[in-house]
Design a protein around this motif. Structure first.
Motif, PDB file in Angstrom:
ATOM      1  N   ILE A 199      42.292  42.277  94.982  1.00 57.68           N
ATOM      2  CA  ILE A 199      43.539  41.795  94.019  1.00 57.68           C
ATOM      3  C   ILE A 199      44.505  43.095  94.144  1.00 57.68           C
ATOM      4  CG2 ILE A 199      42.207  43.053  92.113  1.00 57.68           C
ATOM      5  CD1 ILE A 199      44.021  40.996  90.280  1.00 57.68           C
ATOM      6  N   VAL A 200      45.633  42.677  94.333  1.00 61.09           N
ATOM      7  CA  VAL A 200      46.667  44.112  94.945  1.00 61.09           C
ATOM      8  C   VAL A 200      47.690  43.837  93.783  1.00 61.09           C
ATOM      9  CG1 VAL A 200      48.210  44.807  96.432  1.00 61.09           C
ATOM     10  CG2 VAL A 200      46.102  43.543  97.315  1.00 61.09           C
ATOM     11  N   SER A 201      48.283  44.996  93.108  1.00 57.15           N
ATOM     12  CA  SER A 201      49.199  45.057  92.535  1.00 57.15           C
ATOM     13  C   SER A 201      50.395  45.521  93.206  1.00 57.15           C
ATOM     14  CB  SER A 201      49.031  46.233  91.207  1.00 57.15           C
ATOM     15  OG  SER A 201      49.630  47.538  91.510  1.00 57.15           O
ATOM     16  N   VAL A 202      51.495  44.524  93.018  1.00 53.47           N
ATOM     17  CA  VAL A 202      52.683  44.885  94.223  1.00 53.47           C
ATOM     18  C   VAL A 202      53.818  45.837  93.310  1.00 53.47           C
ATOM     19  CG1 VAL A 202      54.489  43.528  95.271  1.00 53.47           C
ATOM     20  CG2 VAL A 202      52.184  42.612  94.927  1.00 53.47           C
ATOM     21  N   PRO A 203      54.200  46.736  93.760  1.00 55.57           N
ATOM     22  CA  PRO A 203      54.945  47.675  93.192  1.00 55.57           C
ATOM     23  C   PRO A 203      56.578  47.111  93.073  1.00 55.57           C
ATOM     24  CG  PRO A 203      54.219  48.837  95.198  1.00 55.57           C
ATOM     25  CD  PRO A 203      53.562  47.324  95.182  1.00 55.57           C
ATOM     26  N   LEU A 204      57.206  47.427  92.047  1.00 58.99           N
ATOM     27  CA  LEU A 204      58.515  46.717  91.680  1.00 58.99           C
ATOM     28  C   LEU A 204      59.308  47.237  92.735  1.00 58.99           C
ATOM     29  CD1 LEU A 204      58.237  47.793  87.916  1.00 58.99           C
ATOM     30  CD2 LEU A 204      58.405  45.533  88.617  1.00 58.99           C
ATOM     31  N   CYS A 205      60.061  46.056  93.468  1.00 61.74           N
ATOM     32  CA  CYS A 205      61.221  46.366  94.324  1.00 61.74           C
ATOM     33  C   CYS A 205      61.935  44.862  94.349  1.00 61.74           C
ATOM     34  CB  CYS A 205      60.628  46.586  95.629  1.00 61.74           C
ATOM     35  SG  CYS A 205      59.221  45.688  96.297  1.00 61.74           S
ATOM     36  N   HIS A 206      63.223  45.074  95.062  1.00 60.37           N
ATOM     37  CA  HIS A 206      63.977  43.860  95.182  1.00 60.37           C
ATOM     38  C   HIS A 206      64.133  43.039  93.817  1.00 60.37           C
ATOM     39  CE1 HIS A 206      63.131  44.885  99.175  1.00 60.37           C
ATOM     40  NE2 HIS A 206      61.831  44.634  99.072  1.00 60.37           N
ATOM     41  N   TYR A 207      64.898  43.831  93.129  1.00 60.34           N
ATOM     42  CA  TYR A 207      64.987  43.374  91.419  1.00 60.34           C
ATOM     43  C   TYR A 207      65.704  42.194  91.130  1.00 60.34           C
ATOM     44  CZ  TYR A 207      63.392  48.201  91.027  1.00 60.34           C
ATOM     45  OH  TYR A 207      62.343  49.287  91.351  1.00 60.34           O
ATOM     46  N   ASP A 208      66.908  41.902  92.045  1.00 60.32           N
ATOM     47  CA  ASP A 208      67.914  41.052  91.804  1.00 60.32           C
ATOM     48  C   ASP A 208      67.453  39.761  92.002  1.00 60.32           C
ATOM     49  OD1 ASP A 208      69.582  43.126  91.440  1.00 60.32           O
ATOM     50  OD2 ASP A 208      70.395  42.947  93.547  1.00 60.32           O
ATOM     51  N   ASP A 209      68.059  38.571  91.295  1.00 61.14           N
ATOM     52  CA  ASP A 209      67.774  37.183  91.371  1.00 61.14           C
ATOM     53  C   ASP A 209      68.602  36.326  92.566  1.00 61.14           C
ATOM     54  OD1 ASP A 209      66.610  34.770  90.208  1.00 61.14           O
ATOM     55  OD2 ASP A 209      68.488  34.137  89.448  1.00 61.14           O
ATOM     56  N   SER A 212      68.857  36.824  98.728  1.00 55.57           N
ATOM     57  CA  SER A 212      68.330  37.921  99.634  1.00 55.57           C
ATOM     58  C   SER A 212      67.111  38.641  98.997  1.00 55.57           C
ATOM     59  CB  SER A 212      69.422  38.640  99.886  1.00 55.57           C
ATOM     60  OG  SER A 212      69.085  39.852 100.459  1.00 55.57           O
ATOM     61  N   ALA A 213      67.242  38.861  97.698  1.00 58.44           N
ATOM     62  CA  ALA A 213      66.039  39.666  96.971  1.00 58.44           C
ATOM     63  C   ALA A 213      64.905  38.846  96.871  1.00 58.44           C
ATOM     64  CB  ALA A 213      66.583  40.261  95.484  1.00 58.44           C
ATOM     65  N   LYS A 214      65.141  37.370  96.685  1.00 57.55           N
ATOM     66  CA  LYS A 214      63.851  36.544  96.513  1.00 57.55           C
ATOM     67  C   LYS A 214      63.141  36.574  97.746  1.00 57.55           C
ATOM     68  CE  LYS A 214      65.845  33.552  93.033  1.00 57.55           C
ATOM     69  NZ  LYS A 214      66.443  32.034  92.745  1.00 57.55           N
ATOM     70  N   GLY A 215      64.054  36.492  98.870  1.00 59.53           N
ATOM     71  CA  GLY A 215      63.478  36.415 100.231  1.00 59.53           C
ATOM     72  C   GLY A 215      62.499  37.591 100.864  1.00 59.53           C
TER      73      GLY A 215
END
Length: 475
Positions: A199-209, A212-215
């Motif tokens: 199980i990996v916790s993913v750091p917070l990044c690419h905040y927007d909706d 491009s950020a989703k991708g």
């Protein structure tokens, strides 16, 4: 069965003598409050007092208590009682309330559903049996400053390293950096990657909706899954760090204020899912700048250290956040701490001025939004979005990150929010400090990975990943 019954009668004879010597046992009283047993007819056992009967079950433990279901229908009914197995679950390594929260709130993934304890299809005896058989998982909390890793059956992380976002040559492709990173972690833990899920916790990044950020978020998760499946990991679960910190606080909805290494993120989460469409607020103050500000203040007082590690140690052991900054200025706040190889270091006003930069960035020479303003803005967006009929969900604020552990931070933020927001919004706001300190996200992952439904509800297998990838290519 004969051996088991002899053990039962042996327990009765032992405890009947001791019960006559003591009229009250706190453990019995606590257990009796949990169990409301109505014994209709259990033959010769009708003559056993209820408190002795309860002690028998407690002494026998979960494994042999389960065997008593075969004695008669009444025993089967009593031994299958959910309250009994909740009691047994509370004696496990994790706190009972955390286990209860996980099994009633996190059994399914998205959308999360709450299963009441009295639900007829939710058997805690069955859940106990499932949890005992769980082999455990490797937890890798990516972090933003450094990574924490260890076994889900351990009480805390077993090691730390650089986060995978900064691991190795940053100019190398992400896929090769991830494989190198995960191989290094498994090597340090001396485990075979094919033996257990990760199980990996993913750091917070690419905040927007934005698309491009989703991708970008999707590509990062794909790279994590791909790297681990190339290492023959049987099942993988990747969850956002903020979500795991919220789970550690035993909530599935709320706002997580994550003070990361480089910046602070204010993340709205509803039913375990980040609400990117509501908006994730970001302010450019993180642990590195907070530590740097303390270093600047010390230099002004002719106290110089080349190592930021020394300054960080002083921050963690001496600094705090004042509830009333102006009043604190007139107090004697001098305190000392012994740093290995450096000796005793004394700080005074720097102790509370360091954390004050979160609420007054200008004292550190920064032009940034204050923490209370960013959280209030996020709450305002949550209210405007009208995602649920009940707007109380965003009034729970959970702090996460190492610098969020500064004493007094939660109380100060709650005070500032109540003074900044109108009464209709500020009523009911509660700010919760990091429930497990710097390891909150790791413990959130521990809750998930020890779930009775972890593999089927939260993990993706290599076969499922390949199927998902093929479907994606067809789109």
């Amino acid at each position: 069965m004969a051996t088991l019954l002899r053990k039962v009668f042996g327990s009765v004879s032992h405890w009947s003598g001791s019960s006559s010597r003591s009229n009250s046992n706190p453990q019995i009283d606590r257990f009796q409050r949990m169990m409301h047993i109505q014994i209709s007819s259990i033959g010769e056992f009708d003559r056993i007092p209820v408190d002795i009967f309860i002690l028998i079950l407690e002494i026998l433990g979960p494994k042999e208590s389960a065997k008593l279901r075969a004695v008669c229908k009444s025993w089967k009914f009593i031994v299958s009682d959910n309250k009994l197995w909740m009691y047994f679950l509370q004696n496990q390594e994790q706190p009972g309330d955390s286990i209860f929260f996980a099994e009633t709130h996190l059994r399914s993934r998205f959308p999360l559903q709450v299963f009441p304890a009295q639900a007829p299809d939710l058997s805690f005896m069955h859940i106990y049996g499932q949890r005992v058989q769980i082999p455990g998982a490797i937890i890798i909390d990516g972090g933003s400053g450094y990574c924490k890793y260890g076994w889900s059956k351990y009480s805390s992380p077993s090691g730390r390293s650089a986060t995978f976002l900064e691991f190795g040559n940053i100019e190398s492709p992400m896929s090769s950096r991830l494989r190198n990173f995960f191989s290094t972690i498994c090597g340090r833990m001396q485990v075979k990657t094919s033996a257990q899920p990760i199980i990996v916790s993913v750091p917070l990044c690419h905040y927007d909706d934005t698309e491009s950020a989703k991708g970008s978020r999707r590509q990062l998760k794909e790279a994590i899954y791909s790297a681990l499946f190339d290492m023959n990991v049987p099942a993988v679960c990747a969850i956002n760090q903020a979500t795991l910190a919220l789970f550690a606080a035993r909530h599935t909805s709320g706002i997580v204020v994550n003070i990361g290494f480089h910046q602070t993120s204010i993340v709205p989460i509803l039913h375990g899912k980040i609400m990117h469409k509501v908006g994730v607020e970001v302010i450019g103050i993180g642990a590195l700048k907070i530590t740097g500000f303390l270093k600047e203040q010390m230099q002004q007082n002719n106290v110089n250290f080349q190592s930021l590690y020394t300054v960080r140690t002083l921050k963690e052991n001496l600094c705090y956040v004042a509830l009333d900054y102006e009043a604190e200025l007139s107090k004697d706040t001098q305190a000392s701490f012994r740093v290995p190889s450096e000796g005793w270091i004394t700080l005074s006003k720097e102790r509370f001025q360091t954390g004050e930069m979160l609420f007054r960035p200008r004292i550190a020479g920064m032009r940034a939004m204050a923490l209370q303003q960013a959280v209030a803005l996020c709450m305002d967006h949550c209210q405007d979005a009208e995602l649920t009929g009940d707007n109380k969900w965003y009034k729970t604020v959970v702090l996460a990150g190492g610098s969020a552990c500064l004493p007094g931070l939660s109380e100060r933020l709650e005070k500032e929010l109540c003074g900044y927001l109108p009464a209709s919004m500020s009523s009911g706001i509660r700010v919760i400090p990091p429930p497990y300190g710097v390891d909150s996200a790791w413990f959130g992952a521990k809750l998930v990975s020890n779930l009775s439904t972890f593999t089927e509800s939260w993990c993706m297998t290599k076969k499922q990943f390949r199927h998902w990838s093929r479907r994606k290519q067809m789109w």
